[in-house]
Scaffold this motif. Structure first.
Motif, PDB file in Angstrom:
ATOM      1  N   ASN A  52       0.835  -1.201   0.000  1.00 26.84           N
ATOM      2  CA  ASN A  52       0.000   0.000   0.000  1.00 26.84           C
ATOM      3  C   ASN A  52       0.869   1.251   0.000  1.00 26.84           C
ATOM      4  N   ALA A  53       1.982   1.212   0.738  1.00 24.91           N
ATOM      5  CA  ALA A  53       2.887   2.366   0.775  1.00 24.91           C
ATOM      6  C   ALA A  53       3.412   2.676  -0.618  1.00 24.91           C
ATOM      7  N   ALA A  54       3.758   1.661  -1.381  1.00 26.30           N
ATOM      8  CA  ALA A  54       4.238   1.876  -2.747  1.00 26.30           C
ATOM      9  C   ALA A  54       3.138   2.475  -3.619  1.00 26.30           C
ATOM     10  N   LYS A  55       1.911   2.005  -3.447  1.00 30.04           N
ATOM     11  CA  LYS A  55       0.794   2.564  -4.219  1.00 30.04           C
ATOM     12  C   LYS A  55       0.644   4.057  -3.932  1.00 30.04           C
ATOM     13  N   ILE A  56       0.776   4.433  -2.669  1.00 32.40           N
ATOM     14  CA  ILE A  56       0.653   5.837  -2.275  1.00 32.40           C
ATOM     15  C   ILE A  56       1.835   6.638  -2.807  1.00 32.40           C
ATOM     16  N   GLN A  57       3.059   6.154  -2.572  1.00 32.76           N
ATOM     17  CA  GLN A  57       4.259   6.903  -2.938  1.00 32.76           C
ATOM     18  C   GLN A  57       4.464   6.996  -4.447  1.00 32.76           C
ATOM     19  N   MET A  58       4.282   5.905  -5.158  1.00 29.66           N
ATOM     20  CA  MET A  58       4.617   5.878  -6.580  1.00 29.66           C
ATOM     21  C   MET A  58       3.466   6.307  -7.491  1.00 29.66           C
ATOM     22  N   LEU A  59       2.222   6.049  -7.059  1.00 27.65           N
ATOM     23  CA  LEU A  59       1.077   6.303  -7.926  1.00 27.65           C
ATOM     24  C   LEU A  59       0.126   7.368  -7.392  1.00 27.65           C
ATOM     25  N   ILE A  61      -1.954   7.113  -4.824  1.00 30.66           N
ATOM     26  CA  ILE A  61      -3.224   6.593  -4.310  1.00 30.66           C
ATOM     27  C   ILE A  61      -3.564   7.339  -3.026  1.00 30.66           C
ATOM     28  N   HIS A  62      -4.827   7.674  -2.863  1.00 27.20           N
ATOM     29  CA  HIS A  62      -5.267   8.384  -1.664  1.00 27.20           C
ATOM     30  C   HIS A  62      -5.449   7.410  -0.500  1.00 27.20           C
ATOM     31  N   PRO A  63      -4.797   7.670   0.625  1.00 27.22           N
ATOM     32  CA  PRO A  63      -4.978   6.793   1.795  1.00 27.22           C
ATOM     33  C   PRO A  63      -6.453   6.632   2.185  1.00 27.22           C
ATOM     34  N   ALA A  64      -7.244   7.667   2.004  1.00 26.74           N
ATOM     35  CA  ALA A  64      -8.671   7.582   2.346  1.00 26.74           C
ATOM     36  C   ALA A  64      -9.386   6.563   1.457  1.00 26.74           C
ATOM     37  N   THR A  65      -8.962   6.454   0.192  1.00 28.22           N
ATOM     38  CA  THR A  65      -9.563   5.460  -0.710  1.00 28.22           C
ATOM     39  C   THR A  65      -9.194   4.059  -0.247  1.00 28.22           C
ATOM     40  N   LEU A  66      -7.929   3.876   0.141  1.00 26.03           N
ATOM     41  CA  LEU A  66      -7.494   2.577   0.668  1.00 26.03           C
ATOM     42  C   LEU A  66      -8.295   2.208   1.912  1.00 26.03           C
ATOM     43  N   GLU A  67      -8.464   3.166   2.798  1.00 23.50           N
ATOM     44  CA  GLU A  67      -9.182   2.894   4.046  1.00 23.50           C
ATOM     45  C   GLU A  67     -10.649   2.567   3.776  1.00 23.50           C
ATOM     46  N   ALA A  68     -11.261   3.285   2.862  1.00 25.75           N
ATOM     47  CA  ALA A  68     -12.686   3.100   2.583  1.00 25.75           C
ATOM     48  C   ALA A  68     -12.986   1.837   1.786  1.00 25.75           C
ATOM     49  N   HIS A  69     -12.102   1.470   0.858  1.00 25.65           N
ATOM     50  CA  HIS A  69     -12.417   0.389  -0.084  1.00 25.65           C
ATOM     51  C   HIS A  69     -11.456  -0.793  -0.042  1.00 25.65           C
ATOM     52  N   GLU A  75     -12.004   1.077  -7.094  1.00 25.88           N
ATOM     53  CA  GLU A  75     -11.587   2.441  -6.788  1.00 25.88           C
ATOM     54  C   GLU A  75     -10.064   2.557  -6.796  1.00 25.88           C
ATOM     55  N   ILE A  76      -9.392   1.585  -6.189  1.00 28.54           N
ATOM     56  CA  ILE A  76      -7.923   1.598  -6.175  1.00 28.54           C
ATOM     57  C   ILE A  76      -7.382   1.293  -7.568  1.00 28.54           C
ATOM     58  N   ALA A  77      -7.988   0.359  -8.285  1.00 29.49           N
ATOM     59  CA  ALA A  77      -7.545   0.075  -9.661  1.00 29.49           C
ATOM     60  C   ALA A  77      -7.626   1.342 -10.511  1.00 29.49           C
ATOM     61  N   ALA A  78      -8.687   2.125 -10.331  1.00 31.17           N
ATOM     62  CA  ALA A  78      -8.836   3.372 -11.082  1.00 31.17           C
ATOM     63  C   ALA A  78      -7.724   4.354 -10.713  1.00 31.17           C
ATOM     64  N   GLU A  79      -7.488   4.525  -9.414  1.00 26.41           N
ATOM     65  CA  GLU A  79      -6.450   5.464  -8.983  1.00 26.41           C
ATOM     66  C   GLU A  79      -5.063   5.000  -9.426  1.00 26.41           C
ATOM     67  N   MET A  80      -4.828   3.689  -9.453  1.00 28.24           N
ATOM     68  CA  MET A  80      -3.545   3.173  -9.930  1.00 28.24           C
ATOM     69  C   MET A  80      -3.348   3.494 -11.407  1.00 28.24           C
ATOM     70  N   ALA A  81      -4.357   3.224 -12.229  1.00 30.45           N
ATOM     71  CA  ALA A  81      -4.244   3.490 -13.670  1.00 30.45           C
ATOM     72  C   ALA A  81      -4.081   4.989 -13.929  1.00 30.45           C
ATOM     73  N   GLN A  82      -4.830   5.813 -13.196  1.00 28.13           N
ATOM     74  CA  GLN A  82      -4.727   7.260 -13.354  1.00 28.13           C
ATOM     75  C   GLN A  82      -3.360   7.760 -12.886  1.00 28.13           C
ATOM     76  N   GLY A  83      -2.865   7.201 -11.781  1.00 28.33           N
ATOM     77  CA  GLY A  83      -1.557   7.595 -11.268  1.00 28.33           C
ATOM     78  C   GLY A  83      -0.449   7.271 -12.255  1.00 28.33           C
TER      79      GLY A  83
END
Length: 156
Positions: A52-59, A61-69, A75-83
């Motif tokens: 998760n840290a790599a997703k946040i740092q490199m892409l 990703i919003h921690p709130a999205t990780l916490e919620a979903h 939601e995370i797949a979308a943020e990863m592709a957008q990042g």
């Protein structure tokens, strides 16, 4: 099986670079694309964001999205592709996040993989339930599906 050389040629024809954002596949999608000689003119980069840290740092990703979903979500797949889209020279990105196994839960079973595809026109997501077919088979099926999504996006 989807031919990575075909994907690369379709991207070349459209003048697009590709980037991947991978969790459960650990770089296997980028590996399949770069197995093809001459792929460097089309494949920009691959982000392997297993934690998760790599997703946040490199892409981004919003921690709130990780916490919620949770990490395995559209939601995370979308943020990863957008990042990946925002942090690369690629104009076509694919992301994967899932549970290859062994394990899983009642709510997020083994074999569930969420995919994202981002182009200049926006982001699409989907979830595929491959089932508890074993880690290697889930990862192989995920790579194949991601390649198919890239091919389909390039044919639109």
């Amino acid at each position: 099986m989807t031919d990575p050389a075909l994907i690369l040629q379709l991207a070349r024809n459209r003048g697009l670079m590709i980037a991947t954002a991978e969790s459960c596949t650990g770089g296997l999608i980028a590996g399949r694309l770069t197995d093809v000689a001459g792929s460097s003119d089309v494949v920009d980069r691959g982000f392997v964001t297993y934690s998760n840290a790599a997703k946040i740092q490199m892409l981004g990703i919003h921690p709130a999205t990780l916490e919620a979903h949770g990490a395995v979500s559209e939601e995370i797949a979308a943020e990863m592709a957008q990042g990946a889209f925002e942090r690369s020279d690629a104009r076509l990105t694919v992301s994967v996040t899932g549970i290859a196994g062994p394990g899983g839960s009642e709510f997020k079973p083994e074999g569930r993989v969420c995919f994202g595809i981002t182009t200049a026109q926006g982001t699409r997501t989907e979830t595929v339930e491959f089932g508890a077919i074993g880690r290697d088979k889930v990862r192989a099926a995920t790579v194949e599906h991601a390649l198919s999504l890239l091919k389909n996006a390039l044919r639109r």
